[in-house]
Design an enzyme around this catalytic site. Structure first.
Site: not given
Ligand code: IMP
Ligand code: MG
Length: 167
Positions: A38, A93, A97, A125, A146, A159
């Site tokens: 990402g 990053e 989330d 978020k 999302f 992307r």
């Molecule tokens: P976390 O570990 O839950 O903080 O998620 C982080 C990773 O999940 C990010 O680096 C993204 O690749 C993916 N991600 C989280 N939220 C979204 C979103 O709303 N859209 C797309 N990818 C997301």
């Molecule tokens: Mg991703």
């Protein structure tokens, strides 16, 4: 899909983050560590506004698969190739989330004894990330939606979009 953050607003923000990094790291040579997949778009725009010498590396984590919710089970799919010890590291990053991925990376990198470690994230978020440390360079705090585009995918698609959209 509804537009959520325009391409112009993203570029302004990326430039202002780069300017802060240019000031904060004057005389240093930081290593930017992009989190694949990402963050590659954010990182590639960011470094083109960086005026100090710097190095780039990537690591790849996976936890989502094709779902919209984190499985909480983080796997390392590509390891770092750089020597972290004694270096100034900036992790880049796309979005934070649950915070699980960034916590995992922070621990991983701290264990390799960098001189300093800071985090740059384009999106956070706010309602769901439960972090016990601060994000040093943050683009936008967003609602619990999302989002796709500007490097962010849903099932590997979208992307390539220049702006960020709510799916
Ligand atoms: P976390 O570990 O839950 O903080 O998620 C982080 C990773 O999940 C990010 O680096 C993204 O690749 C993916 N991600 C989280 N939220 C979204 C979103 O709303 N859209 C797309 N990818 C997301
Ligand atoms: Mg991703």
């Amino acid at each position: 899909m509804k537009i959520y953050i325009s391409s112009e607003d993203i570029q302004k923000k990326v430039k202002s983050i780069a300017n802060r990094i240019n000031r904060d790291y004057k005389g240093k040579i930081p290593i930017f560590i992009g989190v694949l997949n990402g963050a590659f778009v954010f990182l590639s725009d960011l470094i083109r506004y960086i005026k100090i010498d710097c190095e780039i590396d990537f690591l790849k984590l996976s936890s989502y698969g094709d779902r919209k919710i984190s499985t909480g089970n983080i796997k390392m799919l590509k390891e770092l190739n750089c020597e972290v010890k004694g270096r100034d590291i900036i992790v880049v990053e796309d979005i934070i989330d649950s915070g699980l991925s960034i916590k995992f990376m922070k621990t991983l990198i701290e264990n390799q004894k960098p001189k300093s470690l800071k985090i740059a994230a384009l999106l956070l978020k706010k309602d769901i990330s439960n972090l016990d440390f601060k994000i040093d360079y943050l683009g936008f705090t967003i609602e619990n939606k999302f989002v796709v585009g500007y490097g962010l995918d849903y099932a590997q698609k979208y992307r390539n979009l220049k702006a960020i959209y709510v799916l």
